[in-house]
Design an enzyme around this catalytic site. Structure first.
Site, short mmCIF file in Angstrom:
data_model
loop_
_atom_site.label_atom_id
_atom_site.label_comp_id
_atom_site.label_asym_id
_atom_site.label_seq_id
_atom_site.Cartn_x
_atom_site.Cartn_y
_atom_site.Cartn_z
N ARG A 20 0.83 -1.22 0.00
CA ARG A 20 0.00 0.00 0.00
C ARG A 20 0.86 1.26 0.00
O ARG A 20 0.60 2.19 -0.77
CB ARG A 20 -0.95 0.02 1.20
CG ARG A 20 -2.05 -1.01 1.13
CD ARG A 20 -2.89 -1.00 2.38
NE ARG A 20 -2.03 -1.29 3.53
CZ ARG A 20 -2.31 -0.99 4.79
NH1 ARG A 20 -3.44 -0.39 5.10
NH2 ARG A 20 -1.49 -1.30 5.76
N ASN A 38 -6.08 -2.50 2.20
CA ASN A 38 -6.10 -3.94 2.36
C ASN A 38 -7.53 -4.41 2.56
O ASN A 38 -8.35 -3.70 3.17
CB ASN A 38 -5.29 -4.36 3.59
CG ASN A 38 -3.79 -4.31 3.36
OD1 ASN A 38 -3.33 -4.24 2.22
ND2 ASN A 38 -3.04 -4.33 4.44
#
Length: 91
Positions: A20, A38
């Site tokens: 990320r 996520n």
């Protein structure tokens, strides 16, 4: 050049490998807007919008990800522009 928006999911070993944060860094470098997060099932979800060439560049980068990632599949679909400003990591 036209602005586009892509939304989708990244499968594989993509959590716990700086995916990320690396995506956000790439998006910031490419001056894109959107977000990444996520999911409970182990995938990463991403929405990105901006100049088409830059969006396509990030889409290509998602296929590889950061060094420790093992991407098995990226599924992206074009969406209407969302009007988002900036690129964030959602929790």
């Amino acid at each position: 050049m036209a602005r586009i928006c892509l939304h989708g999911f990244v499968n594989g070993k993509v959590q716990g490998v700086y995916y990320r944060q690396s995506t956000q860094e790439q998006a910031d470098h490419l001056e894109l807007d959107g977000w990444v997060r996520n999911l409970a099932d182990g995938r990463v979800e991403v929405l990105m919008e901006g100049e088409e060439e830059a969006v396509r560049a990030l889409a290509a980068w998602l296929e590889q990800g950061p060094p420790d990632a093992q991407v098995t599949e990226v599924v992206l679909q074009e969406q209407p522009l969302q009007g988002i400003t900036g690129f964030i990591v959602r929790r």
